[in-house]
Motif scaffolding. Structure first.
Motif, PDB file in Angstrom:
ATOM      1  N   TYR A  35       0.830  -1.205   0.000  1.00 32.20           N
ATOM      2  CA  TYR A  35       0.000   0.000   0.000  1.00 32.20           C
ATOM      3  C   TYR A  35       0.864   1.255   0.000  1.00 32.20           C
ATOM      4  N   GLN A  36       1.874   1.271   0.837  1.00 41.04           N
ATOM      5  CA  GLN A  36       2.724   2.458   0.930  1.00 41.04           C
ATOM      6  C   GLN A  36       3.491   2.721  -0.366  1.00 41.04           C
ATOM      7  N   LEU A  37       3.955   1.666  -1.016  1.00 38.94           N
ATOM      8  CA  LEU A  37       4.666   1.838  -2.290  1.00 38.94           C
ATOM      9  C   LEU A  37       3.720   2.301  -3.401  1.00 38.94           C
ATOM     10  N   LEU A  38       2.507   1.758  -3.440  1.00 35.58           N
ATOM     11  CA  LEU A  38       1.523   2.226  -4.429  1.00 35.58           C
ATOM     12  C   LEU A  38       1.228   3.704  -4.214  1.00 35.58           C
ATOM     13  N   ASN A  39       1.020   4.076  -2.965  1.00 35.59           N
ATOM     14  CA  ASN A  39       0.736   5.463  -2.629  1.00 35.59           C
ATOM     15  C   ASN A  39       1.890   6.375  -3.039  1.00 35.59           C
ATOM     16  N   LEU A  40       3.104   5.964  -2.734  1.00 28.50           N
ATOM     17  CA  LEU A  40       4.281   6.754  -3.075  1.00 28.50           C
ATOM     18  C   LEU A  40       4.452   6.860  -4.590  1.00 28.50           C
ATOM     19  N   GLY A  41       4.301   5.756  -5.298  1.00 28.21           N
ATOM     20  CA  GLY A  41       4.437   5.770  -6.761  1.00 28.21           C
ATOM     21  C   GLY A  41       3.416   6.669  -7.436  1.00 28.21           C
ATOM     22  N   GLY A  42       2.167   6.586  -6.983  1.00 30.25           N
ATOM     23  CA  GLY A  42       1.128   7.449  -7.544  1.00 30.25           C
ATOM     24  C   GLY A  42       1.410   8.921  -7.295  1.00 30.25           C
ATOM     25  N   ALA A  43       1.875   9.228  -6.092  1.00 31.30           N
ATOM     26  CA  ALA A  43       2.182  10.622  -5.753  1.00 31.30           C
ATOM     27  C   ALA A  43       3.351  11.156  -6.578  1.00 31.30           C
ATOM     28  N   ILE A  44       4.365  10.324  -6.797  1.00 29.91           N
ATOM     29  CA  ILE A  44       5.508  10.754  -7.623  1.00 29.91           C
ATOM     30  C   ILE A  44       5.048  11.058  -9.048  1.00 29.91           C
ATOM     31  N   ALA A  45       4.246  10.170  -9.611  1.00 27.85           N
ATOM     32  CA  ALA A  45       3.761  10.373 -10.980  1.00 27.85           C
ATOM     33  C   ALA A  45       2.920  11.644 -11.089  1.00 27.85           C
ATOM     34  N   LEU A  46       2.037  11.862 -10.132  1.00 27.33           N
ATOM     35  CA  LEU A  46       1.204  13.065 -10.166  1.00 27.33           C
ATOM     36  C   LEU A  46       2.014  14.331  -9.906  1.00 27.33           C
ATOM     37  N   MET A  47       3.043  14.230  -9.069  1.00 26.86           N
ATOM     38  CA  MET A  47       3.889  15.390  -8.810  1.00 26.86           C
ATOM     39  C   MET A  47       4.610  15.820 -10.089  1.00 26.86           C
ATOM     40  N   VAL A  73       7.271   4.295   4.181  1.00 27.76           N
ATOM     41  CA  VAL A  73       8.018   3.145   3.657  1.00 27.76           C
ATOM     42  C   VAL A  73       9.219   2.856   4.555  1.00 27.76           C
ATOM     43  N   ARG A  74       9.907   3.876   4.999  1.00 25.36           N
ATOM     44  CA  ARG A  74      11.041   3.673   5.909  1.00 25.36           C
ATOM     45  C   ARG A  74      10.592   3.014   7.209  1.00 25.36           C
TER      46      ARG A  74
END
Length: 86
Positions: A35-47, A73-74
């Motif tokens: 979940y955390q990696l999906l959230n992070l990946g989506g945020a990076i793409a949108l940023m 994630v950490r």
């Protein structure tokens, strides 16, 4: 190039919606790495998409979202039971 940036933004939005849907249906845990990696990946793409389109409020929001995601994630990685002590 603009088409690739738009596709990246659409994929990022889709990933965030997918992660939220899986969390809501209890298929993913909010404390889990997936979940955390999906959230992070989506945020990076949108940023990236927001910055390229000069949508600064959205880019800033997603920058903060990425920061939260990196911390999460950490935390997950630090508390995983299979972590080896060196």
């Amino acid at each position: 190039m603009p088409l690739l940036i738009d596709i990246l933004g659409m994929l990022g939005a889709g990933v965030l919606v997918y992660a939220y849907a899986m969390l809501s249906m209890r298929r993913l845990s909010g404390d889990g790495l997936a979940y955390q990696l999906l959230n992070l990946g989506g945020a990076i793409a949108l940023m990236i998409n927001s910055a390229v389109h000069l949508a600064w409020p959205s880019a800033l929001l997603n920058l903060v979202w990425c920061g939260i995601g990196i911390l999460a994630v950490r935390r997950v990685m630090a508390t995983r039971p299979w972590r080896r002590e060196v």
